[in-house]
Design an enzyme around this catalytic site. Structure first.
Site, PDB file in Angstrom:
ATOM      1  N   GLY A  11       0.820  -1.207   0.000  1.00  0.00           N
ATOM      2  CA  GLY A  11       0.000   0.000   0.000  1.00  0.00           C
ATOM      3  C   GLY A  11       0.853   1.256   0.000  1.00  0.00           C
ATOM      4  N   ARG A  72       0.727  -5.496  -6.282  1.00  0.00           N
ATOM      5  CA  ARG A  72       0.837  -6.792  -5.625  1.00  0.00           C
ATOM      6  C   ARG A  72       1.455  -7.780  -6.615  1.00  0.00           C
ATOM      7  NH1 ARG A  72      -0.160  -5.148  -0.416  1.00  0.00           N
ATOM      8  NH2 ARG A  72      -2.034  -3.852  -0.362  1.00  0.00           N
ATOM      9  N   ASP A 103       5.157  -4.828   6.033  1.00  0.00           N
ATOM     10  CA  ASP A 103       5.605  -6.161   6.434  1.00  0.00           C
ATOM     11  C   ASP A 103       5.747  -7.111   5.250  1.00  0.00           C
ATOM     12  OD1 ASP A 103       6.161  -8.133   8.624  1.00  0.00           O
ATOM     13  OD2 ASP A 103       4.399  -9.095   7.760  1.00  0.00           O
ATOM     14  N   THR A 125       4.349   2.648   5.654  1.00  0.00           N
ATOM     15  CA  THR A 125       2.982   2.159   5.771  1.00  0.00           C
ATOM     16  C   THR A 125       2.219   3.051   6.735  1.00  0.00           C
ATOM     17  OG1 THR A 125       1.576   0.376   6.635  1.00  0.00           O
ATOM     18  CG2 THR A 125       3.824   0.458   7.458  1.00  0.00           C
ATOM     19  N   ASP A 129       2.512  -0.532  11.802  1.00  0.00           N
ATOM     20  CA  ASP A 129       2.454  -1.858  12.423  1.00  0.00           C
ATOM     21  C   ASP A 129       3.738  -2.673  12.254  1.00  0.00           C
ATOM     22  OD1 ASP A 129       2.226  -2.218   9.699  1.00  0.00           O
ATOM     23  OD2 ASP A 129       0.556  -3.630   9.802  1.00  0.00           O
TER      24      ASP A 129
END
Length: 319
Positions: A11, A72, A103, A125, A129
């Site tokens: 993203g 992707r 990640d 990101t 996270d």
């Protein structure tokens, strides 16, 4: 090391362009040829490389998204796909790779290092996270976007005496919801890291109503569940008029904040420095305002932990 490459994957996040700019210009400053890989790991496999100049990254520091695009790539998940990627890197005589993303991006980068190719990761990101770093590129911009939306929604909530349920991004992490909720004065903040019962939410709403409060804002992290479902349950249990707002991808775009521009610039430049010093299999992180390199195993092999003291503080301040 004479030729390096940089890509963005996963993203998009505000500040990615600032990081690309820092990689390119710090690399050229140190006498390197810097190549951009377009469309992430897909472009890596397909050999979509282009050498970047100082001018290539002019006037991008203020732009959201990524000038290298992102995609992707299921093919890269296969051993054959990764071998093709390494072959393309060798074909273009690339000596080191910098990957900017989250990640999933780092898991791919680690696979490349296992195949013997030096790779450094830069955390980009909005979810914040990634373990091992205080902040990721794009997070600050995202929470400011959410806060702006909360402020606007509160105006309407006040005017119509309604309860608003606002759903924000974050996947399985509650960072966006928690800090935006705290800064926006939300009455309740629902995050994956804390179990919040419907009874508790209803009790807080009724307590506010009893003291004369006419409106409320509830922030829901997408990892908790659907704001639509939660809103229906709240309205049924309280009888209060309830409205739903799902902010969605508006949180990803926009001009990066000064914080994200500076963070991205520092991290991008550090990634080049790490490659030049012979490091590989590492991620750039910021801890206590110090930018440093940490092992990929620490970044992608351990779960990110949220500071829950802010959740307790938000509960106190929203009584």
């Amino acid at each position: 090391m004479k030729r390096i490459a940089v890509l963005t994957s996963g993203g998009d996040a505000p500040g990615m362009n600032a990081a690309i700019r820092a990689v390119v210009r710090n690399g050229i400053y140190h006498g390197l040829h810097v190549f951009g890989v377009y469309r992430g790991y897909t472009g890596l496999i397909q050999g979509d490389f282009k050498e970047l100049s100082v001018g290539s990254v002019g006037d991008v520091i203020q732009r959201g998204g990524t000038i290298l695009y992102s995609a992707r790539c299921d093919e890269f998940r296969t051993e054959e796909g990764r071998q093709q990627a390494v072959e393309q890197l060798r074909k273009h005589q690339i000596d080191g790779l910098i990957t900017i993303g989250g990640d999933g991006t780092f898991q791919g980068a680690k696979k490349l290092t296992e195949l013997g190719f030096p790779t450094i990761g830069v955390p980009g990101t909005i979810d914040n996270d990634i373990n091992g770093t205080d902040y990721t590129i794009g997070f600050d911009t995202a929470i400011n976007t959410v806060i702006d939306a909360i402020d606007r929604i509160r105006d309407t909530a006040t005017s119509h005496e309604r309860t608003y349920i606002v759903e924000v991004m974050g996947r399985d992490a509650g960072d966006i919801a928690l800090l935006a909720g705290l800064a926006g004065g939300a009455e309740s903040i629902l995050i994956p890291e804390v179990n919040s019962s419907l009874e508790e939410i209803v009790a807080r709403l009724k307590h506010g109503a009893d003291r004369g409060k006419k409106h409320s804002i509830i922030i829901v992290a997408e990892g908790v569940g659907s704001a639509v479902d939660i809103g229906r349950q709240v309205q049924k249990a309280t009888g209060f008029e309830t409205r739903i707002t799902v902010l969605g991808h508006v949180q990803r775009g926009g001009t990066p904040t000064a914080f994200d521009r500076v963070l991205a610039s520092r991290m991008g430049a550090k990634a080049v420095d790490l490659l030049l010093s012979g490091k590989k299999d590492m991620m750039v992180a910021i801890r206590n305002n110090e930018v440093l390199g940490i092992d990929f195993d620490e970044a992608s092999g351990q779960k990110h932990h949220l500071d829950l003291s802010n959740h307790h503080l938000a509960s106190i301040l929203s009584i």
